[in-house]
Every structure is written in C-alpha cells, then in structure tokens.
Design a protein around this motif. Structure first.
Motif, mmCIF file in Angstrom:
data_model
loop_
_atom_site.group_PDB
_atom_site.id
_atom_site.type_symbol
_atom_site.label_atom_id
_atom_site.label_comp_id
_atom_site.label_asym_id
_atom_site.label_seq_id
_atom_site.Cartn_x
_atom_site.Cartn_y
_atom_site.Cartn_z
ATOM 1 N N GLN A 193 33.654 31.720 32.920
ATOM 2 C CA GLN A 193 34.265 30.396 32.951
ATOM 3 C C GLN A 193 35.682 30.518 32.415
ATOM 4 O O GLN A 193 35.913 31.132 31.375
ATOM 5 N N VAL A 194 36.611 29.926 33.144
ATOM 6 C CA VAL A 194 38.018 29.930 32.739
ATOM 7 C C VAL A 194 38.526 28.498 32.803
ATOM 8 O O VAL A 194 38.054 27.688 33.605
ATOM 9 N N LEU B 158 36.488 23.954 31.587
ATOM 10 C CA LEU B 158 35.963 25.273 31.937
ATOM 11 C C LEU B 158 35.274 25.213 33.287
ATOM 12 O O LEU B 158 34.454 24.334 33.546
ATOM 13 N N PRO C 287 39.353 36.238 37.847
ATOM 14 C CA PRO C 287 39.613 37.403 36.989
ATOM 15 C C PRO C 287 39.373 38.739 37.696
ATOM 16 O O PRO C 287 40.015 39.743 37.373
#
Length: 82
Positions: free
Chosen positions: A42-43, A50, A56
């Motif tokens: 989660q970003v 999130l 990534p």
C-alpha cells in the motif's frame, strides 16, 4: 488437458524472470490478468490515502521473500510483468 503448475513451479519461474532482469507482480487466479491486490504494497495516493499499488515494482523487482510469500502457497497467483 494440462495440469495446473505446482507452487514450486511458479516460484521457480518467478525467480527465473527476476534473474533475467525482469520485474514481476502477482496476478489474479481468475484469469483476468488483474494484479492480485491483496499481495501488493500500500502506498499513499495524491490525497494521502493508502492504496494497493504495483508501481513500486516498475522501479525495483520484488525481493525473494516477496516471491516466496506470493507464490509458495497452494493455488498461487499467476505471474505478470509490469
């Protein structure tokens, strides 16, 4: 009719893709080719919320620990290349 690959087979193929310089991500087992979101990090999005994201893995390949977590299980997800 071919048999489904074993988790060991999928993990081995995933490691070979990484060794060849490719990044990979887990995809849903339903054949839709969508990412298997439950395995992704989660970003924060632009609002700070999130969200699961495969982004990534565009910058760096998953670690071997991530590969084991994703693919060394019964009914492993498929392998996608971002």
């Amino acid at each position: 009719m071919s048999k489904a690959p074993s988790p060991h087979d999928v993990l081995t193929v995933a490691r070979r893709y990484i060794a060849a310089g490719l990044s990979i991500l887990p995809i849903a087992v339903d054949g839709s080719k969508r990412p298997a979101w439950q395995f992704l990090p989660q970003v924060p999005d632009e609002d700070g919320e999130l969200r699961y994201s495969w982004k990534p893995y565009e910058e760096a390949p998953p670690t071997d620990c991530e590969l084991v977590e994703w693919f060394d299980r019964p009914n492993p997800p498929g392998i996608g290349i971002p």
